[in-house]
Design an enzyme around this catalytic site. Sequence first.
Site, short mmCIF file in Angstrom:
data_model
loop_
_atom_site.label_atom_id
_atom_site.label_comp_id
_atom_site.label_asym_id
_atom_site.label_seq_id
_atom_site.Cartn_x
_atom_site.Cartn_y
_atom_site.Cartn_z
N SER A 221 0.85 -1.19 0.00
CA SER A 221 0.00 0.00 0.00
C SER A 221 0.89 1.24 0.00
O SER A 221 1.76 1.37 -0.87
CB SER A 221 -0.95 -0.03 1.20
OG SER A 221 -1.92 0.97 1.11
N ASP A 443 -8.70 -5.61 -5.75
CA ASP A 443 -8.34 -4.38 -5.03
C ASP A 443 -9.12 -3.20 -5.58
O ASP A 443 -8.95 -2.81 -6.74
CB ASP A 443 -6.83 -4.14 -5.16
CG ASP A 443 -6.31 -3.06 -4.23
OD1 ASP A 443 -7.10 -2.19 -3.81
OD2 ASP A 443 -5.10 -3.07 -3.93
N HIS A 480 -7.91 -4.88 -1.23
CA HIS A 480 -6.65 -4.23 -0.88
C HIS A 480 -6.01 -4.84 0.36
O HIS A 480 -4.79 -4.87 0.48
CB HIS A 480 -6.91 -2.73 -0.66
CG HIS A 480 -5.67 -1.92 -0.48
ND1 HIS A 480 -4.76 -1.71 -1.50
CD2 HIS A 480 -5.17 -1.27 0.61
CE1 HIS A 480 -3.77 -0.96 -1.05
NE2 HIS A 480 -3.99 -0.69 0.22
#
EC number: 2.3.1.-
Length: 504
Positions: A221, A443, A480
């Site tokens: 991330s 995601d 995610h």
Amino acid sequence: MLRASSKRLQLSWQVFRRFQSSNPQLSFPCVDQAQERSRQFEQSLQKQQACPNSVDPSASITSPSLSSGPEPVYGKIVSGFKKFYHNKPFLCDHGGILPKFEIAYETWGTLNKDHSNAILLHTGLSASSHAHSHPENTAPGWWEQFIGPGKDVDTNKFFVICTNVLGSCYGSTGPSSVDPGDGKHYATRFPIITVNDMIRAQLLLLDHLKIEKLYASVGSSLGGMQSLTLGALAPHRVGRIASISGGARSHPYSIALRFTQRQILMNDPYWNRGFYYDGVPPHTGMKLAREVATISYRSGPEWEQRFGNRRADPSVSPAFCPDFLIETYLDHAGEKFCLQYDPNSLLYISKAMDMHDMSASHQRSLSENRKKNQHKLDKYLSADVSAEEIIKLNEDTSVLPDVPYQEIANEDRAPEPDPETNLIAGLAPLKDTPVMVMGVESDNLMPVECQRETARCLEKAGNKQVVYHELDANESFYGHDTFLIYRKDLDLVGGKLKKFLELS
């Protein structure tokens, strides 16, 4: 006869309306809960003012935890980390200056004699440095199952360092820290920071640890953004790079989601333009912002299987407060987070993510900006500069656009570099560094096209050592958050990372 009866009914209805509503008012326990939390804060603050040595008012106000389903292990970390102190002024990319800063970090494994086995692990937006448990803090870390002897990041082989990023609130200098200039919290006097600034601070930590070159830089991330940025800013200081669910630039959809969260938070009246540290924090705005974030962290297919459109309790009347199972899940996610993380840190770090762009033109612009603002640092270091001059040097010049939103037709735009060509040029410093890029098809926050683009541009920049992995919807529907989820029956992230790290 019928006419008389009709008149009597009308009269009865008019009398009824004078004295009673046709339906009772709905109850709103979720609103009551938020108001009660504010009331508890206000009472605790009054007690604290009467008795200054009393405990933090937020300490006695708790939020429920999530217990069902695979969830990230995040928590409010207040101990068990080491500190790096940088006692010199630090110039940020957009011209702000920190008189000094601290970085909280934790380590696992043993640094070898030539200091060549270090892995720098970069965190996501709201994570602390506590990636794994250790004697000083035995609580499970947010990557507990991935780090350790013989594990995916093998501490028998590697010395692992994890920092709390600049701008955060878990030991590193951020908006909640005290400004040495006046002894008060920085709040929104904290300078705007970039991912590049975070990396420069981490490089100073590596200097302190006498680590000239990392074995690897690993992150997911925001951490994936940092990992790539370190390789671009200092390619001579890293041996290999792993970027998971990150990217070389932010996607407009991601920017829109984070902007919405900031707007929700900033419009909580308790936010008070960031100066809430001596009052009630913007807990409602923080809770709602986290609920929006949670929607972007997971995926529809997972929630279809996990919650469907089932109500939590079909035997009660429908309500505007959490009613469906998915609503109760989001509510719990917001409750769990709203008092764990500093709201201003959320603003600053999410904005840094939005501005992340490794294209050549953007990096050139930041470099020119730093040169333009170097005089601020020079003046700051001057012995005869006054406090008033320092404030003026850092004066904010941001304004709303003169013209409201307009869609600019492509043919009317000023000439711009081709985005992909621009990004290829920006990634050129990484051409000799092995890079693993991993994306997840489910995601929603950082669409898989971001990772595809990053891998493609690295290869076009001349990097012949790019390893690309993409988990399709059958491999992971956790969205995610896939990089945070460990399952013995699935090789989601860890096995692929281990293979890349141990590849000779």
